[in-house]
Motif scaffolding. Sequence first.
Motif, PDB file in Angstrom:
ATOM      1  N   ASP A  94       0.815  -1.211   0.000  1.00 29.50           N
ATOM      2  CA  ASP A  94       0.000   0.000   0.000  1.00 29.50           C
ATOM      3  C   ASP A  94       0.851   1.265   0.000  1.00 29.50           C
ATOM      4  O   ASP A  94       0.425   2.308  -0.500  1.00 29.50           O
ATOM      5  N   ASN A  95       2.059   1.193   0.550  1.00 28.52           N
ATOM      6  CA  ASN A  95       2.941   2.365   0.515  1.00 28.52           C
ATOM      7  C   ASN A  95       3.286   2.740  -0.924  1.00 28.52           C
ATOM      8  O   ASN A  95       3.441   3.915  -1.245  1.00 28.52           O
ATOM      9  N   LEU A  96       3.400   1.745  -1.794  1.00 33.56           N
ATOM     10  CA  LEU A  96       3.669   2.009  -3.206  1.00 33.56           C
ATOM     11  C   LEU A  96       2.494   2.753  -3.842  1.00 33.56           C
ATOM     12  O   LEU A  96       2.682   3.679  -4.622  1.00 33.56           O
ATOM     13  N   ILE A  97       1.277   2.372  -3.488  1.00 35.64           N
ATOM     14  CA  ILE A  97       0.105   3.072  -4.014  1.00 35.64           C
ATOM     15  C   ILE A  97       0.115   4.521  -3.547  1.00 35.64           C
ATOM     16  O   ILE A  97      -0.134   5.439  -4.333  1.00 35.64           O
ATOM     17  N   VAL A  98       0.444   4.741  -2.280  1.00 35.21           N
ATOM     18  CA  VAL A  98       0.520   6.114  -1.754  1.00 35.21           C
ATOM     19  C   VAL A  98       1.527   6.925  -2.570  1.00 35.21           C
ATOM     20  O   VAL A  98       1.244   8.060  -2.976  1.00 35.21           O
ATOM     21  N   GLN A  99       2.696   6.353  -2.839  1.00 35.97           N
ATOM     22  CA  GLN A  99       3.715   7.057  -3.626  1.00 35.97           C
ATOM     23  C   GLN A  99       3.213   7.382  -5.029  1.00 35.97           C
ATOM     24  O   GLN A  99       3.444   8.468  -5.549  1.00 35.97           O
ATOM     25  N   LYS A 100       2.517   6.445  -5.647  1.00 38.78           N
ATOM     26  CA  LYS A 100       2.005   6.671  -6.999  1.00 38.78           C
ATOM     27  C   LYS A 100       0.933   7.754  -7.010  1.00 38.78           C
ATOM     28  O   LYS A 100       0.840   8.530  -7.962  1.00 38.78           O
ATOM     29  N   LEU A 101       0.136   7.833  -5.947  1.00 42.03           N
ATOM     30  CA  LEU A 101      -0.878   8.884  -5.863  1.00 42.03           C
ATOM     31  C   LEU A 101      -0.231  10.251  -5.721  1.00 42.03           C
ATOM     32  O   LEU A 101      -0.741  11.238  -6.255  1.00 42.03           O
ATOM     33  N   GLU A 102       0.891  10.298  -5.022  1.00 42.86           N
ATOM     34  CA  GLU A 102       1.621  11.560  -4.897  1.00 42.86           C
ATOM     35  C   GLU A 102       2.152  12.012  -6.259  1.00 42.86           C
ATOM     36  O   GLU A 102       2.213  13.205  -6.549  1.00 42.86           O
ATOM     37  N   GLN A 103       2.532  11.061  -7.098  1.00 45.97           N
ATOM     38  CA  GLN A 103       3.106  11.362  -8.411  1.00 45.97           C
ATOM     39  C   GLN A 103       2.039  11.684  -9.459  1.00 45.97           C
ATOM     40  O   GLN A 103       2.316  12.337 -10.449  1.00 45.97           O
ATOM     41  N   ASN A 104       0.826  11.181  -9.269  1.00 49.07           N
ATOM     42  CA  ASN A 104      -0.241  11.366 -10.252  1.00 49.07           C
ATOM     43  C   ASN A 104      -1.483  11.899  -9.545  1.00 49.07           C
ATOM     44  O   ASN A 104      -2.231  11.131  -8.946  1.00 49.07           O
ATOM     45  N   LYS A 105      -1.700  13.195  -9.626  1.00 51.45           N
ATOM     46  CA  LYS A 105      -2.792  13.829  -8.893  1.00 51.45           C
ATOM     47  C   LYS A 105      -4.177  13.388  -9.363  1.00 51.45           C
ATOM     48  O   LYS A 105      -5.161  13.610  -8.675  1.00 51.45           O
ATOM     49  N   ASN A 106      -4.280  12.753 -10.527  1.00 56.85           N
ATOM     50  CA  ASN A 106      -5.574  12.321 -11.038  1.00 56.85           C
ATOM     51  C   ASN A 106      -5.879  10.854 -10.770  1.00 56.85           C
ATOM     52  O   ASN A 106      -6.966  10.386 -11.091  1.00 56.85           O
ATOM     53  N   ALA A 107      -4.938  10.125 -10.194  1.00 60.19           N
ATOM     54  CA  ALA A 107      -5.149   8.705  -9.915  1.00 60.19           C
ATOM     55  C   ALA A 107      -5.846   8.523  -8.564  1.00 60.19           C
ATOM     56  O   ALA A 107      -5.836   9.418  -7.709  1.00 60.19           O
ATOM     57  N   PHE A 108      -6.433   7.353  -8.395  1.00 62.71           N
ATOM     58  CA  PHE A 108      -7.098   6.989  -7.149  1.00 62.71           C
ATOM     59  C   PHE A 108      -6.523   5.668  -6.678  1.00 62.71           C
ATOM     60  O   PHE A 108      -6.115   4.844  -7.486  1.00 62.71           O
ATOM     61  N   GLY A 109      -6.503   5.472  -5.369  1.00 59.77           N
ATOM     62  CA  GLY A 109      -5.964   4.246  -4.807  1.00 59.77           C
ATOM     63  C   GLY A 109      -6.970   3.563  -3.910  1.00 59.77           C
ATOM     64  O   GLY A 109      -7.816   4.222  -3.290  1.00 59.77           O
ATOM     65  N   VAL A 110      -6.858   2.240  -3.835  1.00 57.60           N
ATOM     66  CA  VAL A 110      -7.718   1.421  -2.990  1.00 57.60           C
ATOM     67  C   VAL A 110      -6.836   0.788  -1.925  1.00 57.60           C
ATOM     68  O   VAL A 110      -5.908   0.051  -2.255  1.00 57.60           O
ATOM     69  N   PHE A 111      -7.109   1.084  -0.657  1.00 59.10           N
ATOM     70  CA  PHE A 111      -6.358   0.476   0.441  1.00 59.10           C
ATOM     71  C   PHE A 111      -7.094   0.690   1.755  1.00 59.10           C
ATOM     72  O   PHE A 111      -8.089   1.413   1.812  1.00 59.10           O
ATOM     73  N   GLY A 112      -6.583   0.067   2.795  1.00 56.39           N
ATOM     74  CA  GLY A 112      -7.182   0.160   4.115  1.00 56.39           C
ATOM     75  C   GLY A 112      -7.116   1.561   4.684  1.00 56.39           C
ATOM     76  O   GLY A 112      -6.222   2.349   4.361  1.00 56.39           O
ATOM     77  N   TYR A 113      -8.062   1.870   5.555  1.00 62.49           N
ATOM     78  CA  TYR A 113      -8.176   3.193   6.172  1.00 62.49           C
ATOM     79  C   TYR A 113      -6.890   3.618   6.876  1.00 62.49           C
ATOM     80  O   TYR A 113      -6.529   4.798   6.844  1.00 62.49           O
ATOM     81  N   SER A 114      -6.180   2.685   7.480  1.00 67.04           N
ATOM     82  CA  SER A 114      -4.969   3.058   8.228  1.00 67.04           C
ATOM     83  C   SER A 114      -3.946   3.761   7.330  1.00 67.04           C
ATOM     84  O   SER A 114      -3.265   4.686   7.775  1.00 67.04           O
ATOM     85  N   PHE A 115      -3.859   3.368   6.055  1.00 61.33           N
ATOM     86  CA  PHE A 115      -2.909   4.028   5.141  1.00 61.33           C
ATOM     87  C   PHE A 115      -3.374   5.435   4.786  1.00 61.33           C
ATOM     88  O   PHE A 115      -2.560   6.340   4.635  1.00 61.33           O
ATOM     89  N   LEU A 116      -4.669   5.633   4.686  1.00 64.96           N
ATOM     90  CA  LEU A 116      -5.180   6.977   4.468  1.00 64.96           C
ATOM     91  C   LEU A 116      -4.897   7.832   5.702  1.00 64.96           C
ATOM     92  O   LEU A 116      -4.399   8.952   5.589  1.00 64.96           O
ATOM     93  N   GLU A 117      -5.193   7.289   6.863  1.00 63.95           N
ATOM     94  CA  GLU A 117      -5.000   8.021   8.118  1.00 63.95           C
ATOM     95  C   GLU A 117      -3.532   8.416   8.320  1.00 63.95           C
ATOM     96  O   GLU A 117      -3.239   9.518   8.777  1.00 63.95           O
ATOM     97  N   GLU A 118      -2.614   7.539   7.937  1.00 66.29           N
ATOM     98  CA  GLU A 118      -1.183   7.817   8.087  1.00 66.29           C
ATOM     99  C   GLU A 118      -0.667   8.839   7.070  1.00 66.29           C
ATOM    100  O   GLU A 118       0.425   9.376   7.239  1.00 66.29           O
TER     101      GLU A 118
END
Length: 176
Positions: free
Chosen positions: A122-146
Amino acid sequence: INIGFDGLTIAQSKQGTPIKLSLAQLLLAVAKEVPGPDGKLVPNPNKMWSDIDKGLPNTKIEVLGPPPTSGTRDSFHELLLEKGAKQIPALAALKKSDPKAFDRVWKTLREDGVYVEAGENDNLIVQKLEQNKNAFGVFGYSFLEENTAKLRGVPLNGAEPEFDNITSGKYPGARR
């Protein structure tokens, strides 16, 4: 005391255009087949969010999520996509007439680059979202909260992915 609650969230970069989605709109973005104008299933033609609903941003659909081997992917299907399929009249009718075909619709994701299997990190998804402002990610709430300094949760069916909404069951992605 609520014990054992978690939430499956859809998140985006804070740099992107804020969006609110219904579960039906989410399904219409990522399903391999969707109902066409006549109600019959067709290969998903939706390339932009605005193709689904003119009130959504005119940006390319890109959703990064877990692979089929992940329990998170199972939750994505059962908590969000199956419920979204039930909200679409043509698919609700299909459920009554052909339950196997209905299940195939909400269980089969696009393979044309719109839904991207980003692995189980999920950390990889977070990094990709930072790089692409138009992308969306699917992951557990704890990763969003962090990562609230960088990401925002996407409201689903009018409910924000927040702790209270998850523990109360108001948020559609809540899971026990």
